[in-house]
Each structure stands twice: as structure tokens, then as C-alpha cells.
Design a protein around this motif. Structure first.
Motif, PDB file in Angstrom:
ATOM      1  N   UNK A 246      42.452  93.538  73.120  1.00 13.05           N
ATOM      2  CA  UNK A 246      42.420  94.923  73.592  1.00 13.05           C
ATOM      3  C   UNK A 246      41.179  95.636  73.072  1.00 13.05           C
ATOM      4  N   UNK A 247      40.870  95.453  71.782  1.00 14.22           N
ATOM      5  CA  UNK A 247      39.713  96.112  71.179  1.00 14.22           C
ATOM      6  C   UNK A 247      38.400  95.585  71.745  1.00 14.22           C
ATOM      7  N   UNK A 248      38.396  94.348  72.219  1.00 15.50           N
ATOM      8  CA  UNK A 248      37.200  93.801  72.851  1.00 15.50           C
ATOM      9  C   UNK A 248      37.047  94.299  74.289  1.00 15.50           C
ATOM     10  N   UNK A 251      36.434  99.978  76.355  1.00 14.75           N
ATOM     11  CA  UNK A 251      35.165 100.604  76.011  1.00 14.75           C
ATOM     12  C   UNK A 251      35.426 101.951  75.339  1.00 14.75           C
ATOM     13  N   UNK A 252      34.449 102.418  74.584  1.00 14.51           N
ATOM     14  CA  UNK A 252      34.591 103.687  73.865  1.00 14.51           C
ATOM     15  C   UNK A 252      34.878 104.833  74.831  1.00 14.51           C
ATOM     16  N   UNK A 336      30.009 100.912  74.413  1.00 12.13           N
ATOM     17  CA  UNK A 336      30.283  99.970  73.325  1.00 12.13           C
ATOM     18  C   UNK A 336      31.751  99.569  73.338  1.00 12.13           C
ATOM     19  N   UNK A 337      32.083  98.326  72.940  1.00 17.74           N
ATOM     20  CA  UNK A 337      33.496  97.943  72.833  1.00 17.74           C
ATOM     21  C   UNK A 337      34.201  98.766  71.769  1.00 17.74           C
ATOM     22  N   UNK A 338      35.491  98.979  71.950  1.00 14.95           N
ATOM     23  CA  UNK A 338      36.227  99.891  71.079  1.00 14.95           C
ATOM     24  C   UNK A 338      36.270  99.414  69.634  1.00 14.95           C
ATOM     25  N   UNK A 340      33.910  98.367  67.899  1.00 18.65           N
ATOM     26  CA  UNK A 340      32.759  98.914  67.188  1.00 18.65           C
ATOM     27  C   UNK A 340      33.012 100.358  66.756  1.00 18.65           C
ATOM     28  N   UNK A 341      33.802 101.090  67.535  1.00 20.49           N
ATOM     29  CA  UNK A 341      34.169 102.452  67.147  1.00 20.49           C
ATOM     30  C   UNK A 341      35.038 102.436  65.900  1.00 20.49           C
ATOM     31  N   UNK A 342      35.971 101.482  65.816  1.00 16.58           N
ATOM     32  CA  UNK A 342      36.816 101.353  64.618  1.00 16.58           C
ATOM     33  C   UNK A 342      35.943 101.096  63.401  1.00 16.58           C
ATOM     34  N   UNK A 343      35.006 100.170  63.525  1.00 14.35           N
ATOM     35  CA  UNK A 343      34.113  99.840  62.413  1.00 14.35           C
ATOM     36  C   UNK A 343      33.286 101.060  61.995  1.00 14.35           C
ATOM     37  N   UNK A 344      32.738 101.783  62.987  1.00 16.05           N
ATOM     38  CA  UNK A 344      31.904 102.948  62.685  1.00 16.05           C
ATOM     39  C   UNK A 344      32.726 104.081  62.080  1.00 16.05           C
ATOM     40  N   UNK A 345      33.952 104.263  62.538  1.00 14.47           N
ATOM     41  CA  UNK A 345      34.819 105.316  61.989  1.00 14.47           C
ATOM     42  C   UNK A 345      35.124 105.058  60.522  1.00 14.47           C
ATOM     43  N   UNK A 346      35.354 103.797  60.172  1.00 15.53           N
ATOM     44  CA  UNK A 346      35.666 103.473  58.782  1.00 15.53           C
ATOM     45  C   UNK A 346      34.453 103.651  57.875  1.00 15.53           C
ATOM     46  N   UNK A 347      33.246 103.535  58.449  1.00 17.39           N
ATOM     47  CA  UNK A 347      32.020 103.713  57.662  1.00 17.39           C
ATOM     48  C   UNK A 347      31.581 105.170  57.596  1.00 17.39           C
TER      49      UNK A 347
END
Length: 431
Positions: A246-248, A251-252, A336-338, A340-347
Motif C-alpha cells: 500500500x505504501x509503495x 502517491x503523496x 512521491x510514493x507514500x 517516502x512521506x512516512x520517512x520524511x515525517x519521522x525526520x
């Protein structure tokens, strides 16, 4: 048994101490299991040992040795995981055994196989040592012989049972790793091992029901509990793979909201104050304020000028006097795939991202609640407005999706290994 942080099977429990830096925890249900096993072992000693208090003491000691063996089994998993470069978060004992919880899955098939096999190998080694010791002491220490035989046979059962080829058992993880290694597809390995695990768990539940019907009592109930637990843990593994897909696929732009407002650069600060008063901020963090000039995006502004300047200056000071560059805001492309949003949000310290169009212009925002809502909708789950509002207020993933960062971490680790393998293959073909 090995579990990832993203697979919520049992709670953390009470921490007792640390072994080689790994927290050892017990669930309250473990105390119930100790009482049950002690009660089951006591009659076996009572027939040959007096007084009764001694038989109860030996029964309790046997139970504690059994769970010590379970702990060593999990420690075998944990030490091998550390050797493979995987961080071990804790070892937890509960009523059905133990769980070594790791931060993420080992990214290689053979690494997973070695980690999964380490636990049963420890149990079978303990069984062999105890049964040989019992045979050597048979004529000299009858009570110790009985004790070693009991615990040795239990370790033998523990080792062999865990080698059954179905998730979530160690044998299922070994089967998954073998299929993964042969086919080159982790997904295929999970599918095969999950199907085998569902069959085994269902058989355990059926056999437990038959035993109960025939008066098997605690043995039948234990089989049903193990089968039920197996089905639940099996679903966790399958759900993790589905979440990754699903996350792949998403899209954002499919998750984006619009938590920003717009002001012209030549507006006075008082206009910003009025805008804030008109906006209800009960739904979470305040919207970002983006600044434009003659239809072009030029920056953004926070509330600091309103806090730092006296009210009398709000009419003289303009928004553009205090705006910041737009690129200071954490951002992500709408295509961008979703994951990547999870990764960016955590950073990000903001807990929110500015979504940029293909032309690099702001066209939305995305936060954890947006991501969670999009994932659940793809899964066919519609959130009640109150639940989504609560997630937005606390800036968290809704409805038990707190494991999404760990799911993404596992995806990245696997992708890194795949990229390295492709690079090695390319290098080998060139040479």
C-alpha cells in the motif's frame, strides 16, 4: 519466536533486568503459566517423593527451568540477530513461551534463516545435554534424573515444535527464508510460509477441540490457545507485507490535505492576526501561512512577529518584512510514493510536509493523520471523524498504524540489500 516491532503480538510487560544489554520482560500472564505448569508437574513427583512440600518445590523448580530454557531459546535468536546486524529491543516471556522483539527484519534470506534456526538449535542442544546427563545419573541420583528427564524432554518438544514449517513458528521463518532464497522473492516466501502456518494453526485448534471433547482438559485448551495465537501472529506477517505494498502504490497526492493559508506579501501583520482569530485551532497544530506576491509564491511566515512585536506596530509592519524562504519548510513531491512521506515525517520536527506539484509549487500538505487516513481507506476502512480529529490533534498515525515507520524501515533495508545484490551482479557480469 522472533517478532518485529511492527508486529504487535504481545505487550511489553514488566522489565526485570538486562541480559547482554537486552531488556528481559515478563507479561502478567506468565505468572499464571507458572502456576499451571507447577500444578501439572507436582503429581509426577508426588508419587515417589515425600513430603508433599518437596514435590511442590521440585515442580516449581522444573517450571522455572522450563522457562529458563525458553529464555535461552530466545537468547539464541537474539545473539544471532545481533551478529547479523539487527538490533534486539527486548525478550518477553508470556503464557505461551517467549518472544525476541527486533527493530527490523534481517534484510537477507540466509540471515533470516540463521536467526530463525538459532532458537531451536539451542533447545535441541539443551535437550541432548539434559537427557545424556539423566542417563548418566540414573542409578545414583533418581530425583535429579527425573528432573533432568522432564526438562530435557520439554526442550526436545520445544525445539521440534518450533521447527514446524508455518508462521509464526521458527520453522515457518526458515521456510520463508528458503523460498525467498530459491525464488528471489521475499513476498513469495511470506505467502508460502503464511499458508502453511494457517493450516498448522487451524489443525491445532481442531485437535485441541477434539481433546477437550474427549476430556483432554488443559492439553486441549493449550492447543487451542497456541493455534489461536498462531493465526493472529500469522495475520500480522501478512498484514505487514500488505502495508508495504500500500505504501509503495499510494502517491503523496492521494493523501495530501491543505493545512496552509495564504497571505499577500504587502498585507499588514494585523491581517495575519485577524486570520488566526477566524481560524479554529482545536483540530491540531495551526495551519502554515504561505506568502505570495502578484500570484507568485515568495515565502512563509510563522507567528513569532505577533508574539514579539507590540500590537501598536501590527499596522505598520508588513508580512513580507518577516517572511522566511519557502524552502525552509520540509517538503515532498506530490508524485512521491507514500512511504517516502512516512520517512520524511519521522525526520521532520514539524510533523508536517509541504506537498509540491510537478512544477515545484505548493499544492497541499501531508501529516501523519493524512497518511494513516489514506492507508486505511485503501484497506477499506473509513475512520469516524472523531478518531481522525484525535489523531490530528496529537499528530499521530490513527487506528493502530504506529508501526508504519518500522514498516518503512524494513522496506528500506530490503531495498538496500537488493540494490547491493544488483550492483554485485552487474560488477560480476562486467568482469
Amino acid at each position: 519466536m522472533l517478532r518485529h516491532t511492527s508486529e504487535l503480538v504481545v505487550g511489553e510487560g514488566w522489565q526485570l533486568f538486562k541480559i547482554v544489554g537486552i531488556p528481559l520482560r515478563i507479561q502478567p500472564t506468565w505468572l499464571f503459566a507458572v502456576a499451571i505448569f507447577t500444578t501439572l508437574f507436582q503429581p509426577r513427583y508426588a508419587a515417589t517423593i515425600e513430603p508433599v512440600a518437596l514435590s511442590w518445590g521440585l515442580a516449581l523448580f522444573t517450571t522455572l527451568l522450563l522457562f529458563t530454557s525458553v529464555l535461552l531459546h530466545e537468547l539464541g535468536h537474539a545473539l544471532m540477530a545481533i551478529r547479523e546486524g539487527v538490533k534486539v529491543l527486548s525478550i518477553t516471556l508470556f503464557h505461551l513461551g517467549g518472544i525476541a522483539r527486533v527493530e527490523k527484519e534481517c534484510p537477507t534470506a540466509m540471515g533470516n534463516l540463521r536467526i530463525a534456526a538459532a532458537g531451536p538449535l539451542v533447545s535441541l542442544t539443551l535437550a541432548l545435554g539434559m537427557l545424556l546427563g539423566a542417563a548418566a545419573l540414573a542409578t545414583q541420583q533418581p530425583q535429579l534424573t527425573v528432573l533432568l528427564t522432564q526438562v530435557g524432554l520439554l526442550n526436545l518438544m520445544l525445539g521440534l515444535f518450533n521447527l514446524l514449517p508455518g508462521l509464526p513458528l521458527d520453522g515457518g521463518l526458515i521456510l520463508k527464508a528458503l523460498v525467498w532464497q530459491v525464488s528471489g522473492s521475499k513476498k513469495r516466501g511470506v505467502e508460502v510460509a503464511s499458508a502453511s502456518g494457517r493450516v498448522l494453526s487451524t489443525l491445532m485448534i481442531v485437535m485441541g477441540g477434539v481433546l477437550l471433547w474427549q476430556g483432554g482438559g488443559i492439553n486441549g485448551l493449550l492447543l487451542i490457545l497456541i493455534g489461536w495465537f498462531g493465526l493472529g501472529a500469522n495475520r500480522s506477517e501478512t498484514q505487514m507485507m500488505f502495508l508495504q505494498k500500500v505504501l509503495q502504490d499510494l502517491k503523496v497526492e492521494q493523501a495530501a490535505g491543505r493545512a496552509f493559508r495564504v497571505l499577500e506579501a504587502d498585507q499588514p501583520l494585523r491581517r495575519m492576526s485577524q486570520m488566526r482569530l477566524q481560524t479554529s485551532e482545536t483540530s491540531g497544530a495551526a495551519d502554515w501561512v504561505l506568502v505570495c506576491r502578484q500570484g507568485r509564491w515568495v515565502g512563509w511566515i510563522d507567528d513569532r512577529p505577533l508574539r514579539d512585536l507590540p500590537v501598536q506596530q501590527w499596522d505598520q509592519q508588513q508580512v513580507e518584512d518577516h517572511m522566511k524562504p519557502l524552502n525552509e519548510l520540509p517538503s515532498i513531491a506530490s508524485t512521491a510514493p507514500l512511504w517516502q512521506a512516512v520517512e520524511a515525517l519521522e525526520a521532520s520536527t514539524e510533523g508536517r510536509l509541504l506537498v509540491l506539484s510537478a512544477a515545484g509549487l505548493p499544492n497541499g500538505t501531508v501529516d501523519r493523520s493524512d497518511v494513516g487516513d489514506a492507508v486505511l481507506k485503501r484497506l477499506g476502512v473509513t475512520l469516524p471523524p472523531s478518531v481522525l480529529s484525535d489523531a490530528r490533534q496529537q499528530n499521530k498515525y490513527p487506528m493502530g498504524l504506529a508501526m508504519l515507520p518500522q514498516v518503512v524501515s524494513s522496506m528500506k533495508a530490503q531495498k538496500t540489500v537488493e540494490d547491493e545484490e544488483l550492483s554485485n551482479e552487474a560488477s560480476a557480469s562486467r568482469s
